[in-house]
Motif scaffolding. Structure first.
Motif, short mmCIF file in Angstrom:
data_model
loop_
_atom_site.label_atom_id
_atom_site.label_comp_id
_atom_site.label_asym_id
_atom_site.label_seq_id
_atom_site.Cartn_x
_atom_site.Cartn_y
_atom_site.Cartn_z
N VAL A 1 -5.83 3.89 7.21
CA VAL A 1 -4.60 4.44 6.66
C VAL A 1 -3.71 3.28 6.25
O VAL A 1 -3.33 2.46 7.09
CB VAL A 1 -3.88 5.36 7.66
N LEU A 2 -3.39 3.18 4.97
CA LEU A 2 -2.62 2.07 4.42
C LEU A 2 -1.16 2.44 4.19
O LEU A 2 -0.27 1.59 4.29
CB LEU A 2 -3.26 1.57 3.13
N LEU A 3 -0.91 3.69 3.84
CA LEU A 3 0.44 4.27 3.75
C LEU A 3 0.36 5.63 4.44
O LEU A 3 -0.54 6.41 4.15
CB LEU A 3 0.87 4.49 2.29
N ASN A 4 1.31 5.91 5.34
CA ASN A 4 1.26 7.15 6.10
C ASN A 4 2.57 7.92 5.93
O ASN A 4 3.56 7.62 6.58
CB ASN A 4 1.01 6.86 7.58
N ASN A 5 2.55 8.89 5.01
CA ASN A 5 3.74 9.69 4.70
C ASN A 5 4.96 8.82 4.40
O ASN A 5 6.06 9.08 4.90
CB ASN A 5 4.04 10.68 5.83
N VAL A 6 4.77 7.82 3.59
CA VAL A 6 5.84 6.87 3.24
C VAL A 6 6.83 7.52 2.30
O VAL A 6 6.45 8.23 1.36
CB VAL A 6 5.22 5.59 2.64
N MET A 7 8.11 7.25 2.54
CA MET A 7 9.18 7.82 1.73
C MET A 7 10.17 6.74 1.31
O MET A 7 11.39 6.92 1.39
CB MET A 7 9.89 8.93 2.51
N ALA A 8 9.65 5.59 0.85
CA ALA A 8 10.50 4.48 0.42
C ALA A 8 9.65 3.49 -0.37
O ALA A 8 8.42 3.49 -0.28
CB ALA A 8 11.11 3.78 1.63
N ASN A 9 10.32 2.61 -1.11
CA ASN A 9 9.63 1.53 -1.82
C ASN A 9 9.13 0.50 -0.81
O ASN A 9 9.76 0.29 0.23
CB ASN A 9 10.58 0.83 -2.80
N GLY A 10 8.02 -0.17 -1.14
CA GLY A 10 7.54 -1.25 -0.30
C GLY A 10 6.02 -1.25 -0.19
O GLY A 10 5.36 -0.27 -0.54
N PRO A 11 5.46 -2.36 0.32
CA PRO A 11 4.01 -2.48 0.44
C PRO A 11 3.46 -1.74 1.64
O PRO A 11 4.13 -1.56 2.65
CB PRO A 11 3.79 -3.99 0.59
N GLY A 12 2.21 -1.32 1.50
CA GLY A 12 1.49 -0.71 2.61
C GLY A 12 0.68 -1.77 3.34
O GLY A 12 0.77 -2.97 3.04
N LEU A 13 -0.11 -1.33 4.29
CA LEU A 13 -1.01 -2.24 5.00
C LEU A 13 -2.12 -2.67 4.05
O LEU A 13 -2.45 -1.96 3.09
CB LEU A 13 -1.61 -1.53 6.22
N VAL B 1 1.44 1.13 -6.84
CA VAL B 1 0.94 -0.07 -7.50
C VAL B 1 -0.13 -0.68 -6.60
O VAL B 1 0.00 -0.66 -5.38
CB VAL B 1 2.10 -1.09 -7.70
N PHE B 2 -1.17 -1.24 -7.20
CA PHE B 2 -2.25 -1.85 -6.42
C PHE B 2 -2.20 -3.36 -6.54
O PHE B 2 -2.03 -3.90 -7.63
CB PHE B 2 -3.60 -1.31 -6.89
N GLU B 3 -2.33 -4.02 -5.38
CA GLU B 3 -2.25 -5.48 -5.33
C GLU B 3 -3.42 -6.02 -4.52
O GLU B 3 -3.88 -5.39 -3.58
CB GLU B 3 -0.95 -5.92 -4.66
N ALA B 4 -3.85 -7.23 -4.89
CA ALA B 4 -4.93 -7.92 -4.19
C ALA B 4 -4.46 -9.30 -3.77
O ALA B 4 -3.48 -9.83 -4.30
CB ALA B 4 -6.14 -8.04 -5.11
N SER B 5 -5.17 -9.86 -2.79
CA SER B 5 -4.84 -11.19 -2.30
C SER B 5 -6.12 -11.92 -1.90
O SER B 5 -7.07 -11.30 -1.43
CB SER B 5 -3.91 -11.09 -1.09
N TYR C 1 -8.17 -9.06 0.33
CA TYR C 1 -7.32 -7.94 0.73
C TYR C 1 -6.90 -7.12 -0.48
O TYR C 1 -6.67 -7.66 -1.56
CB TYR C 1 -6.06 -8.44 1.45
N LEU C 2 -6.76 -5.82 -0.25
CA LEU C 2 -6.30 -4.88 -1.26
C LEU C 2 -5.26 -3.99 -0.60
O LEU C 2 -5.48 -3.51 0.52
CB LEU C 2 -7.47 -4.04 -1.77
N ARG C 3 -4.11 -3.79 -1.26
CA ARG C 3 -3.08 -2.94 -0.67
C ARG C 3 -2.37 -2.11 -1.74
O ARG C 3 -2.27 -2.53 -2.89
CB ARG C 3 -2.05 -3.76 0.11
N PRO C 4 -1.86 -0.95 -1.32
CA PRO C 4 -0.99 -0.17 -2.20
C PRO C 4 0.46 -0.57 -1.96
O PRO C 4 0.82 -1.02 -0.86
CB PRO C 4 -1.23 1.27 -1.74
N LYS C 5 1.28 -0.43 -2.97
CA LYS C 5 2.71 -0.69 -2.83
C LYS C 5 3.46 0.41 -3.57
O LYS C 5 3.16 0.70 -4.72
CB LYS C 5 3.07 -2.06 -3.40
N VAL C 6 4.43 1.01 -2.91
CA VAL C 6 5.24 2.06 -3.53
C VAL C 6 6.37 1.41 -4.31
O VAL C 6 7.06 0.51 -3.80
CB VAL C 6 5.82 3.02 -2.46
#
Length: 102
Positions: A5-17, A40-44, A82-87
């Protein structure tokens, strides 16, 4: 393939796990919820510096780095760690993103 679980019922801007994609070839991120926002999808390569990264949304042929509706995106992750979602552009609702890597 275990789910993370990378974002769990998120209700704000910001990066996930971040999803660890070390030695993996593909990853799938499943986006669920009723929301008005962009994911948005980001990699590292090092877990510190992230950059925009695109995948194929809902089995489509074209690549996307942003989605604004529930669905899934498949990524080729062999070159990244790494791959993460960001709101971003959050307006309302709750967003959940679950990631799988194989």
């Amino acid at each position: 393939m275990a789910a993370s679980v990378l974002l769990n019922n998120v209700m704000a801007n910001g990066p996930g796990l971040a999803l660890d994609c070390t030695n993996k070839k593909r990853a799938l991120l499943r986006i669920t919820g009723k929301f008005h926002a962009d994911v948005v999808f980001e990699a590292s390569l090092d877990g510190v510096d992230y950059f925009s990264y695109s995948g194929r949304a809902n089995g489509a042929g074209s690549r996307v780095a942003v989605v604004s509706a529930p669905g899934y995106v498949v990524f080729e992750v062999e070159p990244i760690v790494y791959l993460r979602p960001k709101v971003s552009r959050y307006e309302s609702g709750a967003i959940t993103v679950v990631g799988y890597a194989e």
